[in-house]
Scaffold this motif. Sequence first.
Motif, PDB file in Angstrom:
ATOM      1  N   GLY A  32       0.844  -1.204   0.000  1.00  0.00           N
ATOM      2  CA  GLY A  32       0.000   0.000   0.000  1.00  0.00           C
ATOM      3  C   GLY A  32       0.873   1.246   0.000  1.00  0.00           C
ATOM      4  O   GLY A  32       0.656   2.183  -0.792  1.00  0.00           O
ATOM      5  N   LYS A  33       1.875   1.238   0.857  1.00  0.00           N
ATOM      6  CA  LYS A  33       2.787   2.396   0.937  1.00  0.00           C
ATOM      7  C   LYS A  33       3.556   2.560  -0.378  1.00  0.00           C
ATOM      8  O   LYS A  33       3.747   3.669  -0.860  1.00  0.00           O
ATOM      9  CB  LYS A  33       3.763   2.185   2.104  1.00  0.00           C
ATOM     10  N   PHE A  34       3.968   1.441  -0.940  1.00  0.00           N
ATOM     11  CA  PHE A  34       4.714   1.465  -2.212  1.00  0.00           C
ATOM     12  C   PHE A  34       3.888   2.189  -3.291  1.00  0.00           C
ATOM     13  O   PHE A  34       4.367   3.098  -3.960  1.00  0.00           O
ATOM     14  CB  PHE A  34       5.007   0.020  -2.615  1.00  0.00           C
ATOM     15  N   GLN A  35       2.624   1.790  -3.420  1.00  0.00           N
ATOM     16  CA  GLN A  35       1.771   2.434  -4.431  1.00  0.00           C
ATOM     17  C   GLN A  35       1.552   3.915  -4.105  1.00  0.00           C
ATOM     18  O   GLN A  35       1.567   4.771  -4.991  1.00  0.00           O
ATOM     19  CB  GLN A  35       0.413   1.732  -4.519  1.00  0.00           C
ATOM     20  N   LEU A  36       1.361   4.201  -2.816  1.00  0.00           N
ATOM     21  CA  LEU A  36       1.129   5.595  -2.419  1.00  0.00           C
ATOM     22  C   LEU A  36       2.348   6.465  -2.736  1.00  0.00           C
ATOM     23  O   LEU A  36       2.223   7.547  -3.319  1.00  0.00           O
ATOM     24  CB  LEU A  36       0.808   5.650  -0.915  1.00  0.00           C
TER      25      LEU A  36
END
Length: 375
Positions: A138-142
């Motif tokens: 999730g953080k990667f995409q954000l």
Amino acid sequence: MSYNISEIVSNFCIEGNVAAIIPYGSGHINDTFHLKNANPGLPGYLLQRINHHVFENVPALMKNVQLVTDHLKEKLTGIPGSNPDKEVLTIVSAKDKQCFFCDETGNYWRMYCFLKDTKSYDMVLTEQQAYEGGKAFGKFQLLLSDLDSGLLYETIPGFHNITMRLDRLNKAVLDDPKNRIKDVLTELSFIIERADQMATIMNLGKEGKLPLRIIHNDTKFNNILLDMNDHEQCVIDLDTVMPGYVAYDFGDAIRTIINTAPEDEQDVTKIELNIPLFKAYAAGYFEYAGSFLSDTEVKSLSMGVLLIPYMQGVRFLTDYIEGDVYYKIHSPEHNLQRARAQFELLSKLEKNYDVFDQIIHNTAKKYIQITTEIK
Ligand code: ADP
Ligand code: GN1
Ligand code: MG
């Protein structure tokens, strides 16, 4: 294949000397080696031979990796408590200053700093691991949501394009180069029965209802490094970071997390669904992705959970029919066994669709003001 690793290493800018070269990891495409440093005070390294039959333009691929890692590091630098050198891969340059080295036989090599005190899991064991995995992707995409996707080269064209994957299967079936079609008729019927339904995400994209975002495209759980306390530390294996739909990353992560058996389980009766791990991954994922996902994207996640095991099964089966030219195999029927295991997983997922669709809906509600009913 054996390589003169010491000779390869001498072309990179490393500190100290290599004391041991250890084949590493369980990836299906590249060859990986952990290089231990003779001086324990100096860093270790991770050397990889990039499969240039799969990735046809390695210089462009490495430009992507440089772009993505630079962007992630820059973003993390602004976040208090972050440590970009631990949380993002660091490329070690070759002596000619390039971020890869091409040897005299045409093999491409790259090196990363080895992230010590980390673990990657082929199978998820606890809800905490699943939750941390959800946070990591999730953080990667954000963090990548403000990188211009036009700067990224498409390392494998049509990578998650199900129509292209089915066309390729169809061609392999017509060619039948190894006379294997007679063994896979049941699998082919299973694929055909679901083909129309599996185009849903691509069709939503074509209709402009799903945005293309920069996604990882290979969110197998072992592509996350967790620290020794099982907290997420670093997303690795960046070769396929390209524009795509978020449902692809969600579906691929769930494919590897929810399965109680390995990806290539021969005894398919061992394949069950671990729903609590699904729930934990979704909770971690929405903590970050909840800030940018649209209602339609949320709804698409459940479809991704069905699509990715289906597509993976199609890819394994195609490789079996073509004569095992893509994935590394460890036994003659390995790709067939992998395909069968994916289809068994998919059958179980189909039966439980409402259960996990509801989990996604309930988790999303905690983080997103849903404007339309997503069920
Ligand atoms: P593949 O493309 O073959 O899957 P990966 O890039 O995923 O290769 O690397 C294989 C394994 O090596 C990973 O699953 C992980 O265990 C380990 N690994 C990769 N990069 C690092 C790193 N920088 N530090 C420590 N371990 C790593
Ligand atoms: C390959 O490289 P690795 O093992 O992380 C494949 C993925 C598949 C996966 C199945 C470039 O990933 O797409 O999902 O095997 N990578 C490529 O285990 O094809
Ligand atoms: Mg990997």
